[in-house]
Write an enzyme that holds these catalytic residues in place. Structure first.
Site, PDB file in Angstrom:
ATOM      1  N   CYS A 133      35.739  40.307  30.970  1.00 56.37           N
ATOM      2  CA  CYS A 133      36.431  41.655  30.640  1.00 56.37           C
ATOM      3  C   CYS A 133      37.436  41.370  29.539  1.00 56.37           C
ATOM      4  O   CYS A 133      38.448  42.216  29.180  1.00 56.37           O
ATOM      5  CB  CYS A 133      37.036  42.214  31.732  1.00 56.37           C
ATOM      6  N   LYS A 163      44.733  39.630  43.657  1.00 54.07           N
ATOM      7  CA  LYS A 163      44.617  38.385  42.954  1.00 54.07           C
ATOM      8  C   LYS A 163      45.795  37.321  43.905  1.00 54.07           C
ATOM      9  O   LYS A 163      46.007  36.580  43.314  1.00 54.07           O
ATOM     10  CB  LYS A 163      45.035  38.534  41.600  1.00 54.07           C
ATOM     11  N   GLN A 184      47.602  38.278  35.997  1.00 55.80           N
ATOM     12  CA  GLN A 184      47.581  36.822  36.233  1.00 55.80           C
ATOM     13  C   GLN A 184      48.758  36.210  36.594  1.00 55.80           C
ATOM     14  O   GLN A 184      48.795  34.831  36.508  1.00 55.80           O
ATOM     15  CB  GLN A 184      46.764  36.445  34.914  1.00 55.80           C
ATOM     16  N   ASP A 206      51.272  43.446  31.492  1.00 58.43           N
ATOM     17  CA  ASP A 206      50.232  43.274  32.604  1.00 58.43           C
ATOM     18  C   ASP A 206      50.375  41.811  33.256  1.00 58.43           C
ATOM     19  O   ASP A 206      50.203  40.710  32.761  1.00 58.43           O
ATOM     20  CB  ASP A 206      48.900  43.245  31.884  1.00 58.43           C
ATOM     21  N   HIS A 253      42.725  41.977  28.591  1.00 59.55           N
ATOM     22  CA  HIS A 253      41.738  42.386  29.412  1.00 59.55           C
ATOM     23  C   HIS A 253      41.374  43.792  29.035  1.00 59.55           C
ATOM     24  O   HIS A 253      42.080  44.646  28.547  1.00 59.55           O
ATOM     25  CB  HIS A 253      42.305  42.561  30.937  1.00 59.55           C
TER      26      HIS A 253
END
Length: 410
Positions: A361, A220, A197, A194, A117
């Site tokens: 993104c 999220k 997700q 990261d 991202h």
């Protein structure tokens, strides 16, 4: 607990007749989370760490409880390793500026993947340019995987930082984190993961993972927007980083010309924080733990398998997914052949099917795949097979419309 039962906790589905398949962008919120936030503002709202009166003390307690809950959820060693931010983007920027600029030297390498991202790419472009370091990319093969060869080739003795997504927001593909982290640590590099997700969908254990830093966004995983998390090993937060933001509550002593800073996590939490957001994040974690992360994975795996099977029957659709589901979570990128994704998504919207269309993104990845953009259906625990059926119906409708357009064009 079934998706149909879970869905009843989300009042938005009583107010909107939609198939919401954009949870990769932001999830919906169950009433239990909204109620917890409302109760905080009705009963305990005050500025924490400032007042000696009961209301401020109670607000501080709620904030501290939320931090402890997050630490336990991702298995941090101690709550002080949890820094609250406004989202994963801010967390990544904090690490890039506070750790990257402080510790990277001329000639060093930073390694990321082509799947990142922009939040985990653009900050490293900035830092490497300032420090005259090099930004290296690990690329994916035809099955959207980072191979062992690529890991060993790109992560070298020159590598000082590896910053990697756990799960691609475009492809839903899990990266080989264990191998990447081991290789990085073998050459003395620090690893940032990261987890934007991953945390909503799979069980995360930062100690077992051995990540040096780990970030995610609350929105999220069903919390309010405006709350995010940076986990960092305490010795790195304490000894290797200076504050990114300056202001109230992150100081020890301030003199006219000099300032000393508080210990982590306060050191990185300048100004009044989003206490209601932290309370909402804690409530969202409670909600997920009540369902059980194993059950979350099971629900999403079944839904992904159903979606790939049904969409695979449509010969006019291209799917960008792994051959098996074991390395993929509930994200499915696709396009109708020879149709721009924005046009597809607009037709789907007319059928009350919500998907995202664009580069997500992640422009370097989309460019690497030689695509203009993609449509993305991203699923969560409140989605049902009926949502997928509505998606398939809408795709058939869209294709019929574009068939007519193609005939007119000819």
């Amino acid at each position: 607990m079934s998706p149909e039962t879970i869905r009843k906790d989300f009042k938005i589905f009583e107010n909107r007749d939609i198939a919401y398949l954009d949870s990769g962008a932001t999830s919906q919120r169950p009433y239990q989370v909204l109620k917890a936030v409302e109760e905080y503002y009705n009963k305990n709202n005050a500025n924490p760490h400032r007042g000696t009166y009961d209301l401020s003390i109670d607000s501080t307690a709620e904030y501290d409880k939320a931090r402890a809950k997050v630490a336990k959820f991702i298995n941090a060693k101690r709550p002080e390793e949890i820094v609250f931010t406004k989202n994963a983007t801010e967390s990544l920027n904090l690490v890039a500026n506070s750790y990257g600029l402080e510790n990277l030297q001329e000639g060093d390498n930073v390694v990321i993947s082509i799947m990142e991202h922009h939040s985990n790419l653009v900050p490293w472009q900035k830092v490497t340019k300032i420090k005259n370091a090099k930004l290296e990319y690990m690329y994916i093969n035809e099955n959207y995987e980072i191979t062992d060869e690529e890991i060993n080739k790109k992560i070298t003795e020159k590598t000082k930082i590896v910053s990697i997504t756990e799960i691609s927001n475009v492809l839903g593909v899990k990266t080989p984190l264990e191998k990447i982290i081991k290789r990085a640590h073998d050459v003395g590099a620090v690893v940032i993961v990261d987890g934007a997700q991953s945390v909503p969908h799979i069980k995360v254990d930062v100690q077992k993972m051995d990540a040096d830093f780990f970030v995610f966004s609350g929105h999220k995983l069903m919390s309010p927007m405006g709350i995010g998390v940076l986990y960092g090993k305490y010795e790195l937060l304490d000894k290797k980083m200076t504050p990114f933001l300056m202001g109230g509550d992150m100081i020890e002593y301030v003199y006219e010309q000099e300032t000393t800073f508080a210990k982590p996590p306060s050191k990185f939490e300048a100004g009044t924080q989003n206490i209601g957001g932290a309370v909402g994040l804690a409530a969202a974690i409670d909600y997920l733990e009540n369902i059980g992360m194993d059950n979350v994975e099971k629900i999403e795996n079944e839904l992904l398998e159903y979606a790939k099977t049904e969409m695979g029957k449509l010969d006019f659709v291209d799917i960008y997914a792994t051959k098996t589901n074991e390395n993929q979570i509930g994200v499915l990128s696709f396009n109708i052949k020879d149709v721009h994704p924005h046009d597809t998504a607009t037709i789907l919207s007319s059928c009350n099917v919500c998907v995202r269309a664009g580069d997500h993104c992640a422009q370097p990845l989309i460019r690497f795949l030689n695509l203009p953009a993609t449509c993305r259906a991203s699923m969560y625990i409140y989605n049902t097979k009926e949502d997928i059926d509505r998606l398939i119906m809408a795709l058939n409708k869209a294709n019929d419309m574009f068939k007519k357009w193609r005939k007119v064009k000819k």
